[in-house]
Design a protein around this motif. Structure first.
Motif, PDB file in Angstrom:
ATOM      1  N   THR A 103      64.588  -8.176  79.043  1.00 14.98           N
ATOM      2  CA  THR A 103      65.192  -6.941  78.557  1.00 14.98           C
ATOM      3  C   THR A 103      64.339  -6.355  77.444  1.00 14.98           C
ATOM      4  N   ASP A 238      65.807  -8.029  72.374  1.00 16.36           N
ATOM      5  CA  ASP A 238      65.761  -8.426  73.779  1.00 16.36           C
ATOM      6  C   ASP A 238      66.259  -9.861  73.922  1.00 16.36           C
ATOM      7  N   GLY A 385      72.873  -9.148  76.966  1.00 18.25           N
ATOM      8  CA  GLY A 385      71.851  -8.588  77.838  1.00 18.25           C
ATOM      9  C   GLY A 385      71.546  -9.516  79.001  1.00 18.25           C
ATOM     10  N   GLU A 388      68.045  -9.014  84.944  1.00 12.48           N
ATOM     11  CA  GLU A 388      68.071  -8.140  86.112  1.00 12.48           C
ATOM     12  C   GLU A 388      69.454  -8.253  86.725  1.00 12.48           C
ATOM     13  N   GLN A 440      71.474  -1.910  81.658  1.00  9.48           N
ATOM     14  CA  GLN A 440      71.765  -3.164  80.964  1.00  9.48           C
ATOM     15  C   GLN A 440      70.504  -3.944  80.600  1.00  9.48           C
ATOM     16  N   SER A 441      69.318  -3.418  80.957  1.00  9.02           N
ATOM     17  CA  SER A 441      68.087  -4.151  80.679  1.00  9.02           C
ATOM     18  C   SER A 441      67.215  -3.519  79.599  1.00  9.02           C
ATOM     19  N   SER A 442      67.435  -2.255  79.278  1.00  8.35           N
ATOM     20  CA  SER A 442      66.584  -1.593  78.294  1.00  8.35           C
ATOM     21  C   SER A 442      67.352  -0.410  77.706  1.00  8.35           C
ATOM     22  N   SER A 451      66.688   4.623  80.898  1.00  9.28           N
ATOM     23  CA  SER A 451      66.035   3.418  80.397  1.00  9.28           C
ATOM     24  C   SER A 451      64.742   3.178  81.157  1.00  9.28           C
ATOM     25  N   THR A 454      62.040  -2.877  83.434  1.00  9.11           N
ATOM     26  CA  THR A 454      61.597  -4.128  82.797  1.00  9.11           C
ATOM     27  C   THR A 454      60.954  -5.047  83.839  1.00  9.11           C
ATOM     28  N   GLN A 457      58.806  -8.515  83.598  1.00 11.22           N
ATOM     29  CA  GLN A 457      59.306  -9.890  83.521  1.00 11.22           C
ATOM     30  C   GLN A 457      58.867 -10.725  84.721  1.00 11.22           C
TER      31      GLN A 457
END
Length: 610
Positions: A103, A238, A385, A388, A440-442, A451, A454, A457
């Motif tokens: 995140t 994060d 957080g 994915e 919900q990730s960034s 957003s 991400t 990852q």
């Protein structure tokens, strides 16, 4: 007659199938305006960014397989953006990291979706930019009915938003209150952003010039500048439990152009299956088909334990090769991986019992380099957080009323990504799997309303793998749309969300359709399964050796048989495995017949055809 949740749709004009009914109906509206399947997919793709923001967004990515009518083979438009130029293993190690966070801003890659969609529109479509953006702008400005899973996700992300990501709270907690399912939800910032793009490009002299002006505005203008400013100035919390800035610069954005490539393919009986290259996990499906050529799939009950065991063991082998050999690298031994001789070697490893080994092969005699094999629970969870939306691994996942696993306390969720497939009256076909930029990730970029992806990852911080982190390199994405030809002619465009499970679920549907005569809807509806016997592509990159997740619709006798073979069985909700969307075409005399099916799981996906 086999019961299905809805009919396999048939017609002669066109068909669109997607993971959200609004995207499918918008796509059909574009076809009704006289435009192509390519235009329909673009309009549907922009709508999906608005109506499924927990699964994709404007700051995400999309691989697209494009099949013009009468083409001898499709082409691939790669909308998987690369890592920033400053993204190096040394930089991440200097921050005390041995895994890329799932995140925040540090794992952000260049958002490729906008470039890929507009490349498809410019080079293959007929619609104007305003035609394909208008529905998304309308839903963002006036609102769309919020599906329950989005409302639930926002509610469970409330603490993260209010504590660490206030720009996200501004959009998703209006007035400090989580929105209610079924009520209209708006994102006026996205509407304003796309409106600004249309206004700035209106004076260009042609359709193509307007599209190019929009690409310049995004990648070499104000959008790129705002992204750079946010990454450079904001220390964002994060899942590492710390704050980091992002690495994307305006120069990274300006340097990006979606690549148009040849697909890779294998023949399978009367069919040829086309996938994206080894910068995606797409060749996994092709490797599995090569292995299965030597198995008598015709004689297997498509819902029986022999079928499940064979496919699970096949997936384990192909996924081990994926993790050791795939990546955005010229060093991928793809010809060897897809060869019949190599498939024969791999098939010989499948036995009567479930394998508990991680067994990459040695294509061309090369010795595999293994990634870290971290068992589930190795990396502590910070409590807010998630890496994915697809990849929460739970021993007994909680299921919401829509048939989708609920969020874990960390914010991860089984859900994922989106899909759109389309075919038109001329025979043009397209399959696209958009993802990334999940809210919900960034955190939301102020003023833009979305957003960043991400997807970074998915890089390893261990050196020597084809998917090790390198500057300006595509992460080995899980996104993997598919196209099938039959007897040398375009036949089917299909795909599904699902992270590491995407090619597993597509394989199951394809074999049931080819070998057992199931129509598209029957093949989608039938009980499904997957294995997590592989390092997850998403933070925290853990592996569950021997695992086999079954929908609980499988009879107890099947479950017991598979358990006796050594599979570590997890029963999931009866309708939880996959979100497939498929369209197809065939000739009935001299008239084209179109077909479509859509996933009933989650009570959201739909197909439209006439």
């Amino acid at each position: 007659m086999t019961f299905t949740t809805r009919p396999e749709l048939r017609g002669t004009f066109g068909a669109v199938s997607s993971t959200h009914w609004l995207a499918a109906t918008v796509g059909m509206a574009i076809l009704e305006m006289g435009h192509t399947a390519f235009d329909a997919a673009v309009a549907a793709g922009f709508v999906l960014q608005v109506v499924e923001p927990h699964l994709n967004g404007p700051g995400g990515e999309v691989p697209i397989i494009v099949t013009p009518a009468g083409a001898a083979a499709p082409v691939v438009i790669c909308g998987q953006g690369p890592s920033p130029a400053a993204a190096t293993v040394a930089h991440f190690r200097s921050l005390g990291l041995d895994i890329v966070p799932g995140t925040g801003l540090l794992p952000a890659c260049i958002p490729g979706a906008f470039g890929a969609w507009l490349t498809l529109l410019r080079d293959y479509g007929t619609a104007d930019l305003e035609d394909v953006l208008a529905p998304a702008i309308s839903y963002a400005r006036t609102g769309h009915p919020l599906v329950p899973r989005i409302a639930n996700t926002i509610a469970q992300m409330r603490e993260l938003f209010t504590t660490h990501w206030p720009s996200s709270a501004e959009i998703y907690l209006p007035g400090g209150v989580a929105p209610q399912a079924g009520r209209l939800f708006r994102n006026p910032h996205i509407a304003a952003m796309y409106g600004e793009i249309l206004e700035q490009t209106r004076g260009a002299s042609s359709r193509e010039a307007r599209i190019q002006a929009a690409l310049d505005f995004w990648y070499r203008g104000p959008i790129a500048e705002r992204i750079e400013q946010f990454c450079a100035t904001q220390d964002v919390w994060d899942v590492s439990g710390r704050r980091h800035k992002g690495l994307i610069t305006a120069q990274d954005m300006a340097d990006y152009t979606p690549q148009v490539e040849k697909p890779v393919s294998v023949a399978y009986g009367d069919y040829e299956i086309f996938k994206c290259g080894a910068w995606s996990q797409g060749p996994v499906l092709l490797q599995m088909l090569q292995i299965l050529k030597g198995a008598d799939v015709d004689r297997l009950d498509p819902n029986g334990p022999d079928f499940v065991h064979l496919l699970a063991e096949t997936a384990k082998l192909a996924m081990a090769d994926r993790e050791c050999w795939y990546g955005d690298s010229p060093d991928v031994p793809l010809d060897a991986l897809l060869s019949s001789a190599y498939a024969d070697q791999r098939r010989a490893l499948i036995g009567a019992e479930a394998s508990m080994e991680f067994r990459p092969g040695s294509p061309d005699g090369r010795a595999p380099i293994l990634p870290p094999l971290r068992p589930v629970g190795t990396i502590p969870q910070p409590g807010l957080g998630g890496g994915e939306p697809t990849v929460a691994r739970q021993v007994a996942p909680a299921i919401d009323r829509q048939g989708e696993a609920a969020l874990t306390p960390e914010g991860a969720q089984r859900g994922d990504t989106v899909q759109v497939s389309a075919v038109d009256r001329w025979g043009n076909m397209v399959s696209a799997t958009p993802s990334g930029g999940w809210f919900q990730s960034s955190p939301v970029i102020p003023g833009l309303g979305f957003s960043l992806t991400t997807r970074g990852q998915m890089f390893w911080l261990e050196e020597g793998l084809n998917s090790s982190l390198k500057p300006s390199t595509r992460p080995r994405t899980t996104l993997t749309p598919s196209t099938a030809f039959c007897d040398g002619k375009p036949y089917m465009a299909f795909g599904t969300p699902g992270g590491d499970q995407q090619d597993q679920w597509q394989l199951i549907m394809l074999l049931r359709h080819i070998h057992h005569g199931m129509n598209l809807q029957e093949a989608i509806d039938a009980p499904s399964f997957h294995t997590d016997h592989l390092p997850s592509s998403f933070w925290p990159r853990e592996v569950s050796l021997g695992s086999l997740t079954l929908e609980s619709r499988y009879p107890e006798a099947v479950q017991n048989d598979l358990a006796r073979r050594g599979h570590a069985i997890t029963l999931n909700d009866p309708w939880s495995e996959g979100r497939l969307a498929a369209v197809a075409r065939e000739m009935d005399g001299d008239v084209q017949l179109v077909k479509a099916g859509a996933n009933p799981r989650g009570v959201q996906g739909y197909a439209v055809a006439r």
